[in-house]
Scaffold this motif. Structure first.
Motif, PDB file in Angstrom:
ATOM      1  N   LEU A  35       0.823  -1.205   0.000  1.00 56.27           N
ATOM      2  CA  LEU A  35       0.000   0.000   0.000  1.00 56.27           C
ATOM      3  C   LEU A  35       0.864   1.266   0.000  1.00 56.27           C
ATOM      4  O   LEU A  35       0.582   2.226  -0.737  1.00 56.27           O
ATOM      5  CB  LEU A  35      -0.931   0.002   1.220  1.00 56.27           C
ATOM      6  N   THR A  36       1.917   1.244   0.824  1.00 57.18           N
ATOM      7  CA  THR A  36       2.810   2.412   0.867  1.00 57.18           C
ATOM      8  C   THR A  36       3.537   2.590  -0.455  1.00 57.18           C
ATOM      9  O   THR A  36       3.689   3.719  -0.965  1.00 57.18           O
ATOM     10  CB  THR A  36       3.814   2.249   2.018  1.00 57.18           C
ATOM     11  N   GLN A  37       4.005   1.482  -1.027  1.00 58.86           N
ATOM     12  CA  GLN A  37       4.722   1.548  -2.305  1.00 58.86           C
ATOM     13  C   GLN A  37       3.816   2.104  -3.401  1.00 58.86           C
ATOM     14  O   GLN A  37       4.224   2.981  -4.190  1.00 58.86           O
ATOM     15  CB  GLN A  37       5.225   0.155  -2.680  1.00 58.86           C
ATOM     16  N   ALA A  38       2.573   1.626  -3.448  1.00 61.44           N
ATOM     17  CA  ALA A  38       1.643   2.111  -4.470  1.00 61.44           C
ATOM     18  C   ALA A  38       1.309   3.587  -4.260  1.00 61.44           C
ATOM     19  O   ALA A  38       1.225   4.365  -5.234  1.00 61.44           O
ATOM     20  CB  ALA A  38       0.371   1.260  -4.442  1.00 61.44           C
ATOM     21  N   ASP A  39       1.126   3.986  -2.998  1.00 61.85           N
ATOM     22  CA  ASP A  39       0.806   5.392  -2.724  1.00 61.85           C
ATOM     23  C   ASP A  39       1.979   6.301  -3.078  1.00 61.85           C
ATOM     24  O   ASP A  39       1.779   7.380  -3.665  1.00 61.85           O
ATOM     25  CB  ASP A  39       0.429   5.539  -1.251  1.00 61.85           C
ATOM     26  N   GLN A  40       3.207   5.876  -2.715  1.00 62.24           N
ATOM     27  CA  GLN A  40       4.394   6.667  -3.055  1.00 62.24           C
ATOM     28  C   GLN A  40       4.532   6.834  -4.565  1.00 62.24           C
ATOM     29  O   GLN A  40       4.786   7.942  -5.078  1.00 62.24           O
ATOM     30  CB  GLN A  40       5.663   6.013  -2.491  1.00 62.24           C
ATOM     31  N   LEU A  41       4.383   5.737  -5.289  1.00 64.59           N
ATOM     32  CA  LEU A  41       4.559   5.787  -6.739  1.00 64.59           C
ATOM     33  C   LEU A  41       3.467   6.652  -7.387  1.00 64.59           C
ATOM     34  O   LEU A  41       3.748   7.437  -8.302  1.00 64.59           O
ATOM     35  CB  LEU A  41       4.527   4.370  -7.310  1.00 64.59           C
ATOM     36  N   ALA A  42       2.240   6.520  -6.926  1.00 68.42           N
ATOM     37  CA  ALA A  42       1.150   7.320  -7.501  1.00 68.42           C
ATOM     38  C   ALA A  42       1.383   8.813  -7.254  1.00 68.42           C
ATOM     39  O   ALA A  42       1.181   9.654  -8.143  1.00 68.42           O
ATOM     40  CB  ALA A  42      -0.186   6.882  -6.909  1.00 68.42           C
ATOM     41  N   THR A  43       1.834   9.163  -6.037  1.00 68.40           N
ATOM     42  CA  THR A  43       2.096  10.570  -5.722  1.00 68.40           C
ATOM     43  C   THR A  43       3.236  11.120  -6.562  1.00 68.40           C
ATOM     44  O   THR A  43       3.154  12.239  -7.123  1.00 68.40           O
ATOM     45  CB  THR A  43       2.412  10.711  -4.228  1.00 68.40           C
ATOM     46  N   ALA A  44       4.317  10.317  -6.661  1.00 69.90           N
ATOM     47  CA  ALA A  44       5.471  10.771  -7.442  1.00 69.90           C
ATOM     48  C   ALA A  44       5.111  10.924  -8.914  1.00 69.90           C
ATOM     49  O   ALA A  44       5.523  11.897  -9.577  1.00 69.90           O
ATOM     50  CB  ALA A  44       6.628   9.782  -7.265  1.00 69.90           C
ATOM     51  N   ARG A  45       4.347  10.011  -9.462  1.00 71.12           N
ATOM     52  CA  ARG A  45       3.945  10.111 -10.872  1.00 71.12           C
ATOM     53  C   ARG A  45       3.072  11.348 -11.097  1.00 71.12           C
ATOM     54  O   ARG A  45       3.215  12.079 -12.094  1.00 71.12           O
ATOM     55  CB  ARG A  45       3.192   8.853 -11.275  1.00 71.12           C
ATOM     56  N   ALA A 112      10.598  15.221 -22.370  1.00 68.47           N
ATOM     57  CA  ALA A 112      10.708  14.251 -21.268  1.00 68.47           C
ATOM     58  C   ALA A 112      11.363  14.910 -20.061  1.00 68.47           C
ATOM     59  O   ALA A 112      12.206  15.805 -20.204  1.00 68.47           O
ATOM     60  CB  ALA A 112      11.508  13.029 -21.697  1.00 68.47           C
ATOM     61  N   ARG A 113      10.959  14.437 -18.903  1.00 64.12           N
ATOM     62  CA  ARG A 113      11.549  14.911 -17.656  1.00 64.12           C
ATOM     63  C   ARG A 113      11.753  13.698 -16.754  1.00 64.12           C
ATOM     64  O   ARG A 113      10.922  12.780 -16.700  1.00 64.12           O
ATOM     65  CB  ARG A 113      10.629  15.935 -16.997  1.00 64.12           C
ATOM     66  N   SER A 114      12.854  13.723 -16.020  1.00 66.29           N
ATOM     67  CA  SER A 114      13.163  12.576 -15.137  1.00 66.29           C
ATOM     68  C   SER A 114      13.713  13.082 -13.812  1.00 66.29           C
ATOM     69  O   SER A 114      14.223  14.193 -13.725  1.00 66.29           O
ATOM     70  CB  SER A 114      14.178  11.651 -15.802  1.00 66.29           C
ATOM     71  N   ARG A 115      13.601  12.201 -12.832  1.00 69.94           N
ATOM     72  CA  ARG A 115      14.210  12.487 -11.524  1.00 69.94           C
ATOM     73  C   ARG A 115      14.512  11.167 -10.828  1.00 69.94           C
ATOM     74  O   ARG A 115      13.925  10.116 -11.138  1.00 69.94           O
ATOM     75  CB  ARG A 115      13.296  13.345 -10.662  1.00 69.94           C
ATOM     76  N   SER A 116      15.412  11.250  -9.855  1.00 70.74           N
ATOM     77  CA  SER A 116      15.785  10.035  -9.110  1.00 70.74           C
ATOM     78  C   SER A 116      14.629   9.596  -8.203  1.00 70.74           C
ATOM     79  O   SER A 116      13.980  10.427  -7.545  1.00 70.74           O
ATOM     80  CB  SER A 116      17.041  10.289  -8.268  1.00 70.74           C
ATOM     81  N   TYR A 117      14.421   8.293  -8.182  1.00 68.84           N
ATOM     82  CA  TYR A 117      13.390   7.717  -7.295  1.00 68.84           C
ATOM     83  C   TYR A 117      14.019   7.109  -6.040  1.00 68.84           C
ATOM     84  O   TYR A 117      13.365   6.414  -5.270  1.00 68.84           O
ATOM     85  CB  TYR A 117      12.603   6.651  -8.065  1.00 68.84           C
ATOM     86  N   ALA A 118      15.311   7.397  -5.815  1.00 65.64           N
ATOM     87  CA  ALA A 118      16.022   6.816  -4.666  1.00 65.64           C
ATOM     88  C   ALA A 118      15.439   7.242  -3.328  1.00 65.64           C
ATOM     89  O   ALA A 118      15.377   6.427  -2.388  1.00 65.64           O
ATOM     90  CB  ALA A 118      17.512   7.175  -4.742  1.00 65.64           C
ATOM     91  N   PRO A 119      15.029   8.525  -3.135  1.00 67.71           N
ATOM     92  CA  PRO A 119      14.450   8.886  -1.828  1.00 67.71           C
ATOM     93  C   PRO A 119      13.243   8.029  -1.458  1.00 67.71           C
ATOM     94  O   PRO A 119      13.108   7.600  -0.306  1.00 67.71           O
ATOM     95  CB  PRO A 119      14.061  10.363  -2.015  1.00 67.71           C
TER      96      PRO A 119
END
Length: 406
Positions: A35-45, A112-119
């Motif tokens: 759930l946390t992983q999905a929420d993080q990814l959805a927010t970041a996207r 295109a735009r990109s950023r690190s997903y490490a945080p």
């Protein structure tokens, strides 16, 4: 019977609780992780997509922006999707994850735009470690609670089992005295009720047996007197032997009744073991006495002689001659050369002890000989053991105490 590693009810309960705790903590941890992983990814996207839209407006107005046109490192899945007219957000995995957002701004150009997903990855890793620590701590605490509960249940069940074993071994005063209202308490109460009922029934049987024996003493004594007045002959000899057997039976029953009532007490004095052995087997044909080492013990000689006489008579009746009685200090061994103790009787001798009126074969005796021998042995503080001799035959060993019985 317990082996070298016996699984108790406490261990089973603790194991079941631990497995349940591990299962629950694992399921909760996996669910929170996803759930946390999905929420993080959805927010970041969502954030990156909004930034890409701002960059598109800046590109249309010819203003500078962090976005790039046709970047060389654009992932192939993103490029294919954009060429289809789709605005894309894409997470490129690996040791250094990168989040992409891309859209087509002209026929041949892709913004295109990109950023690190490490945080986000580090945050998710910290969450996993926290979940693991909390789950481990909760599992340990719940397992300890389960172990304590299981140990308590196991002790109560063990107490009930031991009391039942004591009752089976003849201790009719043993009681569990349960506490609580659960199933183990009901089991313990049932054991106590069984002991009360068994004790009352045995006491009634003992009283009846003792009363019958007392009532028989007077007529048997009269018969003995009357037999002495008969003229000599085969018929009178047969009657005399029958009366003597009846008299011995009555005395045996009375002896058992006195031991059951716990009114018998030894009268000790110093006696030589070999002298008591010879007096005990005097008159028994087919009995050999051998003295390896002699000694003087403080005991009740009448009871010792009764024990040895019963053992020798039992060996003659159920075994085969010669019956050997060996004196080795305070130990006396009585061995016959017959087939030995039958398996069923041998098992009884090593669990609950000999049972009155039980014989190896019908018509071979009353079964009181071994019962009296064991009862007298306990009264003297001695020890009586039984075994089948390796070279054949049954063997009983009486070990007299070196000190007088309390």
């Amino acid at each position: 019977m317990r082996g070298p590693f016996a699984v108790t009810i406490g261990m089973k309960t603790a194991l079941a609780v631990a497995v349940a705790a591990v299962t629950v903590s694992t399921v909760i941890g996996v669910l929170v992780h996803h759930l946390t992983q999905a929420d993080q990814l959805a927010t970041a996207r969502s954030q990156l997509d909004r930034q890409l839209m701002d960059d598109a407006y800046d590109y249309a107005a010819a203003r500078k922006s962090p976005a790039r046109i046709n970047p060389a490192d654009l992932p192939e899945p993103v490029a294919r999707a954009v060429r289809s007219g789709v605005r894309v957000t894409y997470l490129q995995g690996g040791a250094h994850p990168v989040l992409w957002a891309a859209a087509e701004v002209s026929d041949r150009e892709v913004l295109a735009r990109s950023r690190s997903y490490a945080p986000e990855a580090r945050s998710l890793a910290r969450l996993d470690r926290t979940l693991g620590a909390v789950g481990t701590a909760a599992t340990v605490l719940v397992s300890l609670a389960g172990l304590l509960l299981g140990v308590r249940m196991g002790r109560r069940a063990t107490a009930a089992a031991r009391t039942a074993e004591d009752i089976a071994n003849g201790d009719l005063d043993a009681r569990v005295r349960p506490g609580g209202r659960d199933e183990i308490a009901r089991l313990s109460a049932a054991v106590d009720t069984m002991a009360d009922a068994l004790g009352a029934r045995l006491e009634a049987e003992r009283r009846v047996t003792a009363d019958i024996a007392h009532e028989l003493r007077t007529p048997v004594a009269g018969m003995s007197t009357a037999v002495g007045l008969l003229a000599p002959g085969p018929a009178s000899d047969l009657v005399k032997r029958s009366v003597q057997n009846l008299r011995r039976l009555v005395e045996d029953v009375l002896e058992v009744a006195r031991m059951d009532a716990r009114v018998a007490s030894p009268e000790t004095e110093q006696r030589q073991v070999s002298a008591m052995v010879r007096r005990a087997v005097a008159g028994l044909e087919g009995v050999e006495v051998r003295v390896v080492a002699d000694t003087v013990v403080t005991t009740d000689p009448r009871r010792v002689e009764r024990i040895l006489a019963n053992l020798a008579s039992n060996a003659l009746r159920h075994g085969a001659p010669p019956v050997q009685v060996e004196v080795d200090g305070p130990a006396v061994r009585v061995r016959d050369h017959g087939p030995g103790f039958p398996p069923d009787l041998f098992a009884v001798l090593h669990t609950s002890g000999p049972q009155r009126f039980r014989t190896t074969a019908p018509g071979t005796g009353t079964g009181l000989g071994l019962t009296i021998a064991v009862g007298q042995t306990r009264l003297l503080g001695a020890r009586l053991t039984f075994r089948n001799h390796p070279e054949g035959g049954a063997e009983a060993v009486l070990r007299l105490p070196d000190q007088p019985s309390g």
